[in-house]
Design a protein around this motif. Structure first.
Motif, short mmCIF file in Angstrom:
data_model
loop_
_atom_site.label_atom_id
_atom_site.label_comp_id
_atom_site.label_asym_id
_atom_site.label_seq_id
_atom_site.Cartn_x
_atom_site.Cartn_y
_atom_site.Cartn_z
N ALA A 63 39.68 33.16 60.19
CA ALA A 63 39.05 34.49 60.26
C ALA A 63 37.54 34.41 60.33
O ALA A 63 36.86 35.45 60.33
CB ALA A 63 39.47 35.33 59.05
N GLY A 64 37.00 33.21 60.40
CA GLY A 64 35.55 33.06 60.42
C GLY A 64 34.93 33.60 61.70
O GLY A 64 35.52 33.54 62.78
N SER A 65 33.73 34.14 61.57
CA SER A 65 32.98 34.61 62.73
C SER A 65 32.13 33.47 63.27
O SER A 65 31.93 32.45 62.60
CB SER A 65 32.07 35.78 62.33
N ILE A 66 31.63 33.63 64.48
CA ILE A 66 30.70 32.66 65.05
C ILE A 66 29.31 33.06 64.58
O ILE A 66 28.76 34.08 65.01
CB ILE A 66 30.78 32.64 66.59
N LEU A 67 28.73 32.27 63.69
CA LEU A 67 27.47 32.62 63.04
C LEU A 67 26.26 31.91 63.63
O LEU A 67 25.14 32.17 63.21
CB LEU A 67 27.57 32.32 61.54
N ASN A 68 26.51 31.02 64.56
CA ASN A 68 25.43 30.30 65.23
C ASN A 68 25.12 31.01 66.55
O ASN A 68 25.98 31.04 67.44
CB ASN A 68 25.85 28.86 65.49
N PHE A 110 46.95 27.14 54.20
CA PHE A 110 47.07 28.59 54.16
C PHE A 110 46.13 29.25 55.18
O PHE A 110 45.25 28.60 55.74
CB PHE A 110 46.79 29.10 52.75
N VAL A 111 46.36 30.54 55.41
CA VAL A 111 45.63 31.28 56.44
C VAL A 111 44.47 32.04 55.82
O VAL A 111 44.63 32.74 54.80
CB VAL A 111 46.57 32.26 57.17
N ASP A 112 43.30 31.91 56.42
CA ASP A 112 42.08 32.60 55.99
C ASP A 112 42.33 34.09 55.83
O ASP A 112 42.86 34.75 56.73
CB ASP A 112 41.01 32.34 57.05
N THR A 150 44.64 45.32 49.03
CA THR A 150 45.22 46.19 50.06
C THR A 150 44.69 45.90 51.46
O THR A 150 45.33 46.30 52.44
CB THR A 150 44.93 47.67 49.72
N GLU A 151 43.57 45.20 51.57
CA GLU A 151 42.95 45.05 52.89
C GLU A 151 42.98 43.64 53.45
O GLU A 151 42.54 43.43 54.57
CB GLU A 151 41.50 45.56 52.84
N THR A 152 43.47 42.66 52.70
CA THR A 152 43.66 41.33 53.29
C THR A 152 45.03 41.31 53.98
O THR A 152 45.98 41.93 53.51
CB THR A 152 43.60 40.22 52.23
N PRO A 153 45.14 40.60 55.10
CA PRO A 153 46.37 40.64 55.89
C PRO A 153 47.57 40.07 55.14
O PRO A 153 47.45 39.13 54.35
CB PRO A 153 46.03 39.79 57.12
N HIS A 154 48.74 40.64 55.42
CA HIS A 154 49.99 40.10 54.88
C HIS A 154 50.15 38.66 55.35
O HIS A 154 49.96 38.35 56.52
CB HIS A 154 51.17 40.94 55.36
N GLY A 155 50.49 37.76 54.43
CA GLY A 155 50.67 36.35 54.76
C GLY A 155 49.42 35.52 54.65
O GLY A 155 49.48 34.28 54.75
N SER A 156 48.27 36.17 54.44
CA SER A 156 47.03 35.41 54.27
C SER A 156 47.00 34.79 52.87
O SER A 156 47.78 35.16 51.99
CB SER A 156 45.81 36.30 54.49
N PRO A 206 51.80 34.50 46.68
CA PRO A 206 51.97 34.41 45.22
C PRO A 206 51.43 33.10 44.69
O PRO A 206 51.59 32.04 45.32
CB PRO A 206 53.49 34.51 45.04
N THR A 207 50.81 33.16 43.53
CA THR A 207 50.15 31.97 42.98
C THR A 207 51.11 30.80 42.81
O THR A 207 50.76 29.65 43.12
CB THR A 207 49.50 32.31 41.63
N GLU A 208 52.33 31.07 42.35
CA GLU A 208 53.27 29.96 42.13
C GLU A 208 53.64 29.27 43.44
O GLU A 208 53.94 28.07 43.46
CB GLU A 208 54.53 30.45 41.42
N VAL A 209 53.58 30.02 44.55
CA VAL A 209 53.85 29.43 45.87
C VAL A 209 52.61 28.69 46.37
O VAL A 209 52.69 27.56 46.86
CB VAL A 209 54.27 30.52 46.88
#
Length: 333
Positions: free
Chosen positions: A39-44, A81-83, A93-99, A104-107
């Motif tokens: 999910a990172g932007s191009i910052l350069n 894991f996914v960013d 509520t605003e981070t994507p499902h599956g990110s 869950p922490t135990e997973v």
């Protein structure tokens, strides 16, 4: 040592000179990156129109990470894991499902438990409960790291992930500690330099009041900061080589503080507890640990023969490195 980070480039902006110092002394250091930085932007600015960066930033960041790890002399593992991205509102509520933040922490802890049990680190570094700064993936990295350390030591927990292993010391990276940057600001302005932190002072003061950080360990790694800079520049999509970390004022700031700090979060060495009212009690993250052969590292640590007092910066404010904090700054709740 196992250094757990949220995204590729975090390992080069937090604790990188310490990593380079230890690997140069023959220690094994592994960097565990929890997400791929998708999910990172191009910052350069130079790469904003790069077809490769626009088409496959995740793939490009994998190459950048490999280059950075090589510069630091460290081993590396992707945890997988996914960013989660940086939401404007509540991460719940605003981070994507599956990110990563939503797992869950135990997973999320399972692959890190396996890595701890297989790599068998004596020391683990991660972020504090605020994530160093409030990015949801940094906060989740803290939660998962602490859970994994506890679970890895419990033989009855997920025995299929390997033989139980007790990490002897856990540290939080203090590179983003507002106390540190407030102190550097004061030292720079007292010496007549323009501080790059002036516009952020109010935010730093607020964050410093919210959480009293304990700078337990101060690692004299000034001679390795050039390598940490090269590692950071390896993340070309994320770093503007003409600004930010590499502005002239930031370069001068390093001369006033040629060390990296860590907060002791867990100590399973069996030694007497350290005095939390005092900073800079350790000069080596391995101090007090017991080696695999049963020998105990003395309290002065493995690095003691190599630690040389830094010269005060030219035109600086007296004592070198981080010793300029006053007694009032060293009081912790």
């Amino acid at each position: 040592m196992l250094a757990v980070h949220a995204h590729p480039d975090d390992e080069s902006s937090k604790g990188a000179a310490t990593t380079a110092l230890y690997t140069s002394r023959g220690a094994r250091v592994m960097i565990a990156t929890m997400t791929g930085g998708e999910a990172g932007s191009i910052l350069n600015p130079a790469l904003v129109k790069s077809p490769a960066a626009r088409r496959d930033i995740a793939g490009l960041r994998r190459h950048e990470m490999a280059a950075a790890a090589e510069v630091l002399g460290a081993e590396h593992r992707w945890v997988g894991f996914v960013d989660s991205g940086l939401p404007k509102g509540e991460p719940e509520t605003e981070t994507p499902h599956g990110s990563f933040y939503q797992v869950p922490t135990e997973v999320a802890a399972r692959p890190l438990v396996h890595l701890i049990r297989s790599f068998r680190p004596h020391v683990l570094t991660t972020y504090d409960e605020r994530g160093g700064y409030p990015h949801p993936d940094h906060i989740k990295t803290h939660i998962v790291s602490m859970a994994a350390v506890e679970q890895a030591a419990a033989a009855e927990v997920n025995p299929e992930l390997g033989e139980a292993w007790q990490v002897q010391k856990v540290y939080y990276n203090m590179d983003l500690s507002p106390r540190k940057w407030l102190a550097i600001h004061e030292k720079m302005t007292a010496a007549g330099h323009e501080s790059p932190f002036t516009d952020m002072l109010e935010r730093y003061r607020e964050r410093s009041e919210e959480r009293q950080s304990w700078m337990t360990a101060r690692i004299a790694c000034g001679e390795y900061m050039e390598r940490s800079d090269r590692a950071l520049l390896s993340h070309a999509t994320q770093i503007d080589p003409k600004g930010g970390f590499f502005s002239e004022a930031r370069k001068i700031a390093k001369s006033f503080w040629p060390t990296e700090e860590f907060e002791l979060a867990a100590d399973h060495t069996g030694r007497e507890p350290l005095d939390r009212s005092r900073d800079f009690l350790e000069t080596d993250l391995f101090a007090g640990i017991t080696r695999d052969d049963g020998r105990r590292v003395p309290d002065e640590g493995l690095l003691a023969p190599y630690v040389v007092a830094d010269e005060p910066a030219a035109g600086g404010a007296g004592e070198p490195a981080a010793a300029g904090l006053g007694s009032a700054d060293r009081e912790n709740s």
